[in-house]
Design an enzyme around this catalytic site. Structure first.
Site, mmCIF file in Angstrom:
data_model
loop_
_atom_site.group_PDB
_atom_site.id
_atom_site.type_symbol
_atom_site.label_atom_id
_atom_site.label_comp_id
_atom_site.label_asym_id
_atom_site.label_seq_id
_atom_site.Cartn_x
_atom_site.Cartn_y
_atom_site.Cartn_z
ATOM 1 N N TYR A 195 23.547 115.545 36.547
ATOM 2 C CA TYR A 195 24.623 116.317 36.103
ATOM 3 C C TYR A 195 24.990 117.430 37.141
ATOM 4 O O TYR A 195 24.853 118.549 36.799
ATOM 5 C CB TYR A 195 23.999 116.749 34.848
ATOM 6 C CG TYR A 195 24.989 117.450 33.974
ATOM 7 C CD1 TYR A 195 26.160 116.834 33.512
ATOM 8 C CD2 TYR A 195 24.902 118.815 33.581
ATOM 9 C CE1 TYR A 195 26.867 117.345 32.597
ATOM 10 C CE2 TYR A 195 25.759 119.281 32.375
ATOM 11 C CZ TYR A 195 26.899 118.500 32.035
ATOM 12 O OH TYR A 195 27.599 119.197 31.086
ATOM 13 N N ARG A 200 32.881 120.110 36.992
ATOM 14 C CA ARG A 200 32.049 119.500 35.883
ATOM 15 C C ARG A 200 32.735 120.040 34.590
ATOM 16 O O ARG A 200 33.068 121.199 34.741
ATOM 17 C CB ARG A 200 30.551 119.800 36.192
ATOM 18 C CG ARG A 200 29.641 119.149 35.091
ATOM 19 C CD ARG A 200 28.147 119.373 35.243
ATOM 20 N NE ARG A 200 28.076 120.697 34.992
ATOM 21 C CZ ARG A 200 26.652 121.504 35.293
ATOM 22 N NH1 ARG A 200 25.974 121.051 35.855
ATOM 23 N NH2 ARG A 200 26.715 122.689 34.882
ATOM 24 N N ASP A 201 32.488 119.289 33.551
ATOM 25 C CA ASP A 201 33.026 119.630 32.214
ATOM 26 C C ASP A 201 34.329 119.842 32.184
ATOM 27 O O ASP A 201 34.937 120.984 31.815
ATOM 28 C CB ASP A 201 32.050 120.632 31.839
ATOM 29 C CG ASP A 201 31.893 120.622 30.402
ATOM 30 O OD1 ASP A 201 32.281 119.764 29.651
ATOM 31 O OD2 ASP A 201 31.319 121.798 29.750
ATOM 32 N N SER A 207 30.093 124.227 30.133
ATOM 33 C CA SER A 207 29.026 123.761 31.116
ATOM 34 C C SER A 207 29.732 123.473 32.519
ATOM 35 O O SER A 207 29.324 122.637 33.265
ATOM 36 C CB SER A 207 28.429 122.471 30.636
ATOM 37 O OG SER A 207 27.271 122.453 29.795
ATOM 38 N N ASP A 247 29.782 113.025 29.577
ATOM 39 C CA ASP A 247 31.020 113.428 29.457
ATOM 40 C C ASP A 247 31.929 113.078 30.391
ATOM 41 O O ASP A 247 33.241 113.047 30.076
ATOM 42 C CB ASP A 247 31.127 114.800 29.196
ATOM 43 C CG ASP A 247 30.552 115.310 27.780
ATOM 44 O OD1 ASP A 247 30.112 114.527 27.264
ATOM 45 O OD2 ASP A 247 30.575 116.467 27.648
ATOM 46 N N ASP A 424 23.925 124.774 24.157
ATOM 47 C CA ASP A 424 25.274 124.108 24.395
ATOM 48 C C ASP A 424 26.092 124.987 24.942
ATOM 49 O O ASP A 424 27.050 124.305 25.830
ATOM 50 C CB ASP A 424 25.874 123.258 23.206
ATOM 51 C CG ASP A 424 24.792 122.268 22.625
ATOM 52 O OD1 ASP A 424 24.263 121.509 23.290
ATOM 53 O OD2 ASP A 424 24.775 122.339 21.197
HETATM 54 C C1 BGC Z 1 23.895 122.580 30.240
HETATM 55 C C2 BGC Z 1 22.715 122.262 31.316
HETATM 56 C C3 BGC Z 1 21.687 122.106 30.704
HETATM 57 C C4 BGC Z 1 21.872 120.703 29.800
HETATM 58 C C5 BGC Z 1 20.381 120.643 29.096
HETATM 59 C C6 BGC Z 1 24.002 121.302 29.459
HETATM 60 O O1 BGC Z 1 24.897 121.523 28.362
HETATM 61 O O2 BGC Z 1 25.359 122.753 30.945
HETATM 62 O O3 BGC Z 1 22.737 123.587 32.060
HETATM 63 O O4 BGC Z 1 20.580 121.729 31.695
HETATM 64 O O5 BGC Z 1 22.671 120.973 28.975
HETATM 65 O O6 BGC Z 1 20.031 121.435 28.020
#
Ligand code: BGC
Length: 469
Positions: A195, A200-201, A207, A247, A424
Site C-alpha cells: 500500500y 495514493r487514494d 490516506s 481501492d 480510517d
Molecule cells: C491508512 C494506513 C493504515 C491502514 C491500516 C489506511 O487507511 O491509510 O496508514 O496502515 O489504513 O490501518
C-alpha cells in the site's frame, strides 16, 4: 492460589497504567500524537512518516524517509478481509534483527515451477500474529475505559490480521516478521498489504501517501516493491499472502472523472504491473483489491471491473495472483440476513452475491480468481447513512472470525484485513488529509489520522462484536 482471568487482566491493566514506556512496536510519535514518546528498554523510537513513529527493537540504524509534503486527494474507501482458522498463541515478538531496507532486485521464480498454486490457507498452516498489532492491543489494555472491557482485549490480539506496509520505512520490518514467523512454525503464513502507490487514494484525502508521481513517485514505488520482494525471497519457507493496493484499480474503474485518478491512471497500472512481476516468488500469493459489493458490485460496474482485473492479470505471465480481495476495511456482510436499506437499488447486497456475480465474469476472461473477504469490522449491519460511507463508521463491531470454512468454493478464506482499532481518517477539519467523509454523521469523532490507534473505536468494535468476545 487461584486468580480469575478477569482479575489478572485487571492487574495487568493497573500495572501497565503505572508503567508508561511505550512497548516494542508501539507508537511513539507523529503529528497530533500526544502519548508517551519513551520506548521500552531494548527499543528505539524510529520516524516512520509525519504521522507515525514506532518503537523498534534494538538501537535502530535509523531509516530515513524522503517524505514529501502531502497535497490532498479524495476517496471512496472500501474494505477487505482476513483469514484463517489457525492462530498462534504468540503475543509478542522476540526478534531483534533489523536488516536494511531498499532496492535489491529479487529473483522471482515463475509460478510454472512452483507446483500447485492452491488456497494458501490450506489446513496445517498457522497464521502469524502481527507483533505490531499485538502491541497496539496491549497498549489499549492500559488505556481501557473499564477493566471489564479490557478483559476482552487479549482475545482480539489472538486473531490474525494484515500488516499494512503503508510507508517505505516500514519495509525493513517485513524481514523481522518473516524471520520471527519462520522461528515459530514450519508452516506459517504472514499476511501483508502492499500500500504505497504514488498519488495514493486518488479519490479521497484521508490516506494520501508519501510518494508523488510528479516527484519520482513511480521509481520510488519500484524501490519499495524491490524491498518487499527481497524480503519475500529471503524467507522461502514462509508463505506470504499479500493484498495489493486497496481501492486503486477500483478507482480506475469508476472514478476517472476525478482528475486526480485520471492523472494517476498510467502510474497505477505501471506500478501494479511492476509489483506483480517482482512478486512472483513461489512463497507468495497475491490478491488484488476489488472494492466491494456497493462499489464494483453494481451491475453496470461488473463488466468494466472484470475487464480491468483480467487485463492486469494477463499482463504478467506466470504470476502469483491467486485472486481478489473484497470489502477491505469496509463494513459489508458476507451474507446479509436481510438487505441493508442503503443497498436499495442494487441486487448485489452483500459480498457473497458480489463474488458470485463477478467470479464467472473474470473466469470467462481468463482469470480464474479466488477471493478473500474482509469481515473484520462487519459484525453489525445497517449502521451507515449511505453505502459509500467508509470512515470510522459508528456502531461497527468485530465480525466473522477468519476461517477457510466459506459459503462458496470461490472464497479461499474470510480474513481480517483492516486492523480493527486503527483509524480510517482524521475528523480534524484543519488537517491536510481531512476528508469530509470522516466528518459525516455516521463517522465516529474525534478520530485521529488514518492508521493511528483510535481507542474509542476499538472499544466499540469489541463491545459490539458479533460473534461476541
Ligand atoms: C491508512 C494506513 C493504515 C491502514 C491500516 C489506511 O487507511 O491509510 O496508514 O496502515 O489504513 O490501518
Amino acid at each position: 492460589m487461584k486468580y480469575s482471568i478477569a482479575s489478572l487482566i485487571t492487574l495487568a491493566w493497573t500495572v501497565t497504567t503505572v508503567n508508561a514506556a511505550v512497548p516494542v512496536w508501539g507508537q511513539c510519535g507523529g503529528l497530533n500524537y500526544t502519548g508517551d514518546k519513551t520506548c521500552a528498554a531494548g527499543s528505539t523510537c524510529v520516524y516512520s512518516n509525519d504521522w507515525y513513529s514506532q518503537c523498534l527493537p534494538g538501537t535502530a540504524t535509523t531509516t530515513t524517509t524522503t517524505t514529501t509534503t502531502r497535497t490532498s486527494t479524495t476517496s471512496t474507501r472500501t474494505s477487505t478481509t482476513t483469514s484463517t482458522n489457525t492462530s498462534t498463541s504468540r503475543t509478542s515478538s522476540t526478534s531483534t534483527t533489523r536488516t536494511s531496507s531498499t532496492s535489491t532486485t529479487s529473483t522471482a521464480t515463475p509460478s510454472g515451477t512452483c507446483g500447485t498454486f492452491g488456497n494458501p490457507y490450506e489446513s496445517g498452516y498457522t497464521t502469524y500474529l502481527s507483533p505490531f498489532y499485538v502491541a497496539e492491543v496491549n497498549a489499549a489494555i492500559a488505556n481501557a475505559s473499564s477493566p471489564a472491557l479490557a478483559a476482552k482485549f487479549p482475545a482480539v490480539a489472538q486473531i490474525p490480521n494484515f500488516t499494512w506496509f503503508d510507508v517505505v520505512a516500514k519495509v525493513p520490518t517485513l524481514n523481522t516478521y518473516l524471520a520471527d514467523a519462520a522461528s515459530i512454525a514450519s508452516k506459517i503464513i504472514v499476511q501483508i498489504v502492499v500500500y504505497d502507490l504514488p498519488d495514493r487514494d486518488c479519490h479521497a484525502l484521508a490516506s494520501n501517501g508519501e510518494f508523488k508521481i510528479a516527484n519520482n513517485g513511480v521509481n520510488n514505488y519500484k524501490g519499495y516493491i524491490d524491498g518487499i520482494a527481497a524480503a519475500v525471497s529471503a524467507y522461502p519457507q514462509v508463505r506470504v499472502v499479500a493484498v495489493v493496493e486497496p481501492d486503486s484499480l477500483a478507482n480506475l474503474v469508476t472514478n476517472l472523472s476525478d482528475q486526480r485518478c485520471a492523472n494517476a491512471q498510467s502510474a497505477y497500472l505501471e506500478c501494479t504491473k511492476y509489483a506483480i512481476e517482482k512478486l512472483r516468488q513461489c512463497n507468495i500469493w497475491l490478491y488484488l483489491d476489488a472494492g466491494h459489493a456497493g462499489w464494483l458490485g453494481w451491475a453496470s460496474n461488473q463488466d468494466p471491473a472484470a475487464q480491468m482485473f483480467a487485463q492486469v492479470y494477463s499482463g504478467v505471465p506466470n504470476n502469483r495472483v491467486r485472486g481478489l480481495a473484497t470489502n477491505v476495511a469496509n463494513y459489508n456482510a458476507l451474507q446479509a440476513v436481510s438487505p441493508d436499506p442503503v443497498t436499495q437499488g442494487n441486487p448485489t447486497v452483500d459480498e457473497l452475491s458480489y463474488i458470485r456475480a463477478i467470479g464467472p465474469k473474470l473466469a470467462s476472461r481468463g482469470f480464474p480468481a479466488k477471493f478473500l473477504v474482509d469481515q473484520g469490522r462487519s459484525g453489525v449491519q445497517n449502521i451507515r447513512d449511505a453505502w459509500g460511507n467508509w470512515c470510522n463508521i459508528e456502531g461497527a463491531g468485530f465480525g466473522l472470525r477468519p476461517t477457510t470454512n466459506t459459503p462458496d468454493a470461490l472464497i479461499d478464506a474470510i480474513v481480517w484485513i483492516k486492523p480493527g482499532g486503527e483509524a480510517d481518517g482524521t475528523s480534524d477539519t484543519s488537517a491536510v488529509r481531512y476528508d469530509a467523509t470522516c466528518g459525516l454523521n455516521d463517522a465516529k469523532k474525534p478520530a485521529p489520522e488514518a492508521g493511528q490507534w483510535f481507542q474509542a473505536y476499538f472499544e466499540d468494535l469489541v463491545k459490539y462484536a458479533n460473534p461476541a468476545f
